[in-house]
Design a protein around this motif. Structure first.
Motif, PDB file in Angstrom:
ATOM      1  N   LEU A   1     -10.924 -79.066  -8.741  1.00 22.77           N
ATOM      2  CA  LEU A   1      -9.769 -78.412  -9.353  1.00 22.77           C
ATOM      3  C   LEU A   1      -9.314 -77.208  -8.522  1.00 22.77           C
ATOM      4  O   LEU A   1      -8.110 -76.927  -8.424  1.00 22.77           O
ATOM      5  N   TYR A   2     -10.268 -76.500  -7.940  1.00 26.50           N
ATOM      6  CA  TYR A   2      -9.973 -75.314  -7.134  1.00 26.50           C
ATOM      7  C   TYR A   2      -9.059 -75.672  -5.971  1.00 26.50           C
ATOM      8  O   TYR A   2      -8.077 -74.979  -5.683  1.00 26.50           O
ATOM      9  N   TRP A   3      -9.393 -76.771  -5.295  1.00 22.61           N
ATOM     10  CA  TRP A   3      -8.566 -77.194  -4.163  1.00 22.61           C
ATOM     11  C   TRP A   3      -7.250 -77.814  -4.627  1.00 22.61           C
ATOM     12  O   TRP A   3      -6.219 -77.673  -3.966  1.00 22.61           O
ATOM     13  N   ALA A   4      -7.277 -78.511  -5.769  1.00 26.32           N
ATOM     14  CA  ALA A   4      -6.024 -79.042  -6.316  1.00 26.32           C
ATOM     15  C   ALA A   4      -5.061 -77.903  -6.636  1.00 26.32           C
ATOM     16  O   ALA A   4      -3.853 -77.984  -6.362  1.00 26.32           O
ATOM     17  N   ALA A   5      -5.598 -76.823  -7.199  1.00 25.21           N
ATOM     18  CA  ALA A   5      -4.765 -75.654  -7.496  1.00 25.21           C
ATOM     19  C   ALA A   5      -4.211 -75.044  -6.217  1.00 25.21           C
ATOM     20  O   ALA A   5      -3.050 -74.613  -6.170  1.00 25.21           O
ATOM     21  N   ALA A   6      -5.026 -75.000  -5.166  1.00 23.28           N
ATOM     22  CA  ALA A   6      -4.561 -74.454  -3.893  1.00 23.28           C
ATOM     23  C   ALA A   6      -3.388 -75.264  -3.346  1.00 23.28           C
ATOM     24  O   ALA A   6      -2.422 -74.704  -2.812  1.00 23.28           O
ATOM     25  N   LEU A   7      -3.454 -76.589  -3.491  1.00 21.99           N
ATOM     26  CA  LEU A   7      -2.355 -77.433  -3.028  1.00 21.99           C
ATOM     27  C   LEU A   7      -1.082 -77.160  -3.818  1.00 21.99           C
ATOM     28  O   LEU A   7       0.026 -77.161  -3.263  1.00 21.99           O
ATOM     29  N   VAL A   8      -1.233 -76.899  -5.119  1.00 22.72           N
ATOM     30  CA  VAL A   8      -0.063 -76.558  -5.936  1.00 22.72           C
ATOM     31  C   VAL A   8       0.535 -75.234  -5.477  1.00 22.72           C
ATOM     32  O   VAL A   8       1.755 -75.088  -5.359  1.00 22.72           O
ATOM     33  N   TYR A   9      -0.318 -74.245  -5.199  1.00 23.15           N
ATOM     34  CA  TYR A   9       0.173 -72.965  -4.703  1.00 23.15           C
ATOM     35  C   TYR A   9       0.897 -73.126  -3.367  1.00 23.15           C
ATOM     36  O   TYR A   9       1.931 -72.500  -3.121  1.00 23.15           O
ATOM     37  N   LEU A  10       0.356 -73.963  -2.493  1.00 21.98           N
ATOM     38  CA  LEU A  10       1.011 -74.216  -1.202  1.00 21.98           C
ATOM     39  C   LEU A  10       2.366 -74.876  -1.415  1.00 21.98           C
ATOM     40  O   LEU A  10       3.343 -74.554  -0.719  1.00 21.98           O
ATOM     41  N   TRP A  11       2.432 -75.792  -2.366  1.00 16.11           N
ATOM     42  CA  TRP A  11       3.701 -76.453  -2.676  1.00 16.11           C
ATOM     43  C   TRP A  11       4.704 -75.439  -3.219  1.00 16.11           C
ATOM     44  O   TRP A  11       5.879 -75.464  -2.859  1.00 16.11           O
ATOM     45  N   GLN A  12       4.251 -74.536  -4.090  1.00 18.99           N
ATOM     46  CA  GLN A  12       5.127 -73.498  -4.614  1.00 18.99           C
ATOM     47  C   GLN A  12       5.627 -72.596  -3.488  1.00 18.99           C
ATOM     48  O   GLN A  12       6.807 -72.219  -3.458  1.00 18.99           O
ATOM     49  N   ALA A  13       4.728 -72.252  -2.575  1.00 21.98           N
ATOM     50  CA  ALA A  13       5.121 -71.387  -1.455  1.00 21.98           C
ATOM     51  C   ALA A  13       6.150 -72.076  -0.576  1.00 21.98           C
ATOM     52  O   ALA A  13       7.122 -71.444  -0.120  1.00 21.98           O
ATOM     53  N   ALA A  14       5.963 -73.369  -0.348  1.00 24.80           N
ATOM     54  CA  ALA A  14       6.932 -74.106   0.458  1.00 24.80           C
ATOM     55  C   ALA A  14       8.297 -74.107  -0.230  1.00 24.80           C
ATOM     56  O   ALA A  14       9.341 -73.984   0.427  1.00 24.80           O
ATOM     57  N   GLY A  15       8.305 -74.219  -1.556  1.00 23.86           N
ATOM     58  CA  GLY A  15       9.561 -74.160  -2.294  1.00 23.86           C
ATOM     59  C   GLY A  15      10.240 -72.808  -2.168  1.00 23.86           C
ATOM     60  O   GLY A  15      11.463 -72.728  -2.030  1.00 23.86           O
ATOM     61  N   LEU A  16       9.444 -71.737  -2.200  1.00 26.04           N
ATOM     62  CA  LEU A  16      10.003 -70.401  -2.011  1.00 26.04           C
ATOM     63  C   LEU A  16      10.640 -70.261  -0.630  1.00 26.04           C
ATOM     64  O   LEU A  16      11.744 -69.723  -0.480  1.00 26.04           O
ATOM     65  N   MET A  17       9.935 -70.737   0.376  1.00 23.59           N
ATOM     66  CA  MET A  17      10.430 -70.617   1.747  1.00 23.59           C
ATOM     67  C   MET A  17      11.711 -71.427   1.933  1.00 23.59           C
ATOM     68  O   MET A  17      12.658 -70.982   2.585  1.00 23.59           O
ATOM     69  N   ARG A  18      11.746 -72.619   1.322  1.00 21.94           N
ATOM     70  CA  ARG A  18      12.949 -73.438   1.439  1.00 21.94           C
ATOM     71  C   ARG A  18      14.114 -72.823   0.683  1.00 21.94           C
ATOM     72  O   ARG A  18      15.275 -72.980   1.057  1.00 21.94           O
ATOM     73  N   GLY A  19      13.787 -72.088  -0.418  1.00 22.45           N
ATOM     74  CA  GLY A  19      14.837 -71.477  -1.220  1.00 22.45           C
ATOM     75  C   GLY A  19      15.569 -70.372  -0.492  1.00 22.45           C
ATOM     76  O   GLY A  19      16.708 -70.049  -0.836  1.00 22.45           O
ATOM     77  N   GLY A  20      14.909 -69.747   0.476  1.00 27.01           N
ATOM     78  CA  GLY A  20      15.564 -68.755   1.309  1.00 27.01           C
ATOM     79  C   GLY A  20      15.812 -67.415   0.661  1.00 27.01           C
ATOM     80  O   GLY A  20      16.589 -66.612   1.149  1.00 27.01           O
ATOM     81  N   ARG A  21      15.137 -67.139  -0.478  1.00 32.09           N
ATOM     82  CA  ARG A  21      15.316 -65.827  -1.088  1.00 32.09           C
ATOM     83  C   ARG A  21      14.028 -65.446  -1.806  1.00 32.09           C
ATOM     84  O   ARG A  21      13.300 -66.280  -2.317  1.00 32.09           O
ATOM     85  N   ALA A  22      13.717 -64.165  -1.840  1.00 33.82           N
ATOM     86  CA  ALA A  22      12.496 -63.662  -2.474  1.00 33.82           C
ATOM     87  C   ALA A  22      12.622 -63.749  -3.990  1.00 33.82           C
ATOM     88  O   ALA A  22      13.699 -63.504  -4.536  1.00 33.82           O
ATOM     89  N   ARG A  23      11.517 -64.072  -4.624  1.00 35.19           N
ATOM     90  CA  ARG A  23      11.503 -64.125  -6.087  1.00 35.19           C
ATOM     91  C   ARG A  23      10.335 -63.287  -6.580  1.00 35.19           C
ATOM     92  O   ARG A  23       9.245 -63.324  -6.019  1.00 35.19           O
ATOM     93  N   ALA A  24      10.537 -62.572  -7.635  1.00 37.21           N
ATOM     94  CA  ALA A  24       9.534 -61.602  -8.114  1.00 37.21           C
ATOM     95  C   ALA A  24       8.514 -62.276  -9.001  1.00 37.21           C
ATOM     96  O   ALA A  24       8.573 -62.188 -10.221  1.00 37.21           O
ATOM     97  N   HIS A  25       7.581 -62.995  -8.387  1.00 33.43           N
ATOM     98  CA  HIS A  25       6.486 -63.596  -9.132  1.00 33.43           C
ATOM     99  C   HIS A  25       5.290 -62.654  -9.075  1.00 33.43           C
ATOM    100  O   HIS A  25       5.103 -61.927  -8.106  1.00 33.43           O
ATOM    101  N   VAL A  26       4.461 -62.718 -10.075  1.00 30.62           N
ATOM    102  CA  VAL A  26       3.286 -61.868 -10.139  1.00 30.62           C
ATOM    103  C   VAL A  26       2.072 -62.758 -10.383  1.00 30.62           C
ATOM    104  O   VAL A  26       2.079 -63.606 -11.271  1.00 30.62           O
ATOM    105  N   VAL A  27       1.036 -62.563  -9.597  1.00 32.19           N
ATOM    106  CA  VAL A  27      -0.190 -63.338  -9.763  1.00 32.19           C
ATOM    107  C   VAL A  27      -1.125 -62.605 -10.697  1.00 32.19           C
ATOM    108  O   VAL A  27      -1.341 -61.417 -10.565  1.00 32.19           O
ATOM    109  N   ALA A  28      -1.698 -63.344 -11.680  1.00 34.63           N
ATOM    110  CA  ALA A  28      -2.602 -62.716 -12.642  1.00 34.63           C
ATOM    111  C   ALA A  28      -3.938 -62.455 -11.983  1.00 34.63           C
ATOM    112  O   ALA A  28      -4.329 -63.145 -11.071  1.00 34.63           O
TER     113      ALA A  28
END
Length: 200
Positions: free
Chosen positions: A173-200
């Motif tokens: 699950l730890y690595w599956a979560a990491a892949l999801v985070y990487l996918w989210q990061a790729a979406g941010l980079m493709r979006g071309g603008r900063a978004r104010a997300h906060v990590v718990a």
């Protein structure tokens, strides 16, 4: 801590920060009990309580309206320190194999690198998600059980299967979560603008 209102100050002297400080004090106590004594049950209890109460300070901060900059920094730091300390201590006493330890450390290094890259490009870290929280909880729950399984007499019959089931399932699950985070990061980079997300 999970997403909430933005902190207005450092707020050093708050009840949530006191809880976090007590949890932090449990880390050297766990190491002492595990490495310098034979109080293994007590070591497992300190580890389980200290790591398993990571939600308490966050809940207090929100309910008492005491969200602070210090808490936002200290809470996740203590959470990660518990995991890394337990991981290395259990590896040192041969309760965890090195391949498992390396798999967790590489995952942590991947996440650190991800945050650095996002910060470099002007982005906040991706928002924490349920899979990530669940993975961290399952991995951590395995540690006190493995302490009992490996060091408490006659406990391995039930504790070893439970501990290793939690450990390997949590690692997946730890690595599956990491892949999801990487996918989210790729979406941010493709979006071309900063978004104010906060990590718990």
């Amino acid at each position: 801590m999970s997403k909430s209102a933005a902190p207005t100050g450092w707020g050093v002297w708050t009840w949530p920060n006191l809880v976090t400080a007590v949890r932090l004090a449990g880390i050297p106590l766990f190491c002492y009990l595990l490495l310098a004594t034979e109080h293994y049950w007590q070591a497992a209890v300190v580890l389980a309580v200290g790591g398993g109460t990571d939600w308490v300070d966050g809940q207090l901060a929100r309910r008492l309206n005491q969200v602070s900059k210090l808490g936002r920094l200290l809470d996740p730091f203590v959470d990660r320190l518990y995991i890394l300390t337990a991981l290395l201590a259990l590896t040192y006493v041969h309760l965890l194999p090195w391949p498992f330890t390396l798999a967790v450390l590489v995952r942590e290094a991947t996440m650190v690198g991800l945050v650095i890259v996002l910060r470099w490009h002007g982005y906040a870290p991706p928002q924490v998600h349920f899979l990530g929280k669940s993975a961290t909880s399952v991995v951590f729950m395995s540690f006190p059980v493995l302490v009992v399984a490996g060091l408490v007499e006659n406990a391995d019959v039930w504790a070893a299967p439970l501990g290793w089931a939690l450990a390997w399932w949590g690692l997946a699950l730890y690595w599956a979560a990491a892949l999801v985070y990487l996918w989210q990061a790729a979406g941010l980079m493709r979006g071309g603008r900063a978004r104010a997300h906060v990590v718990a």
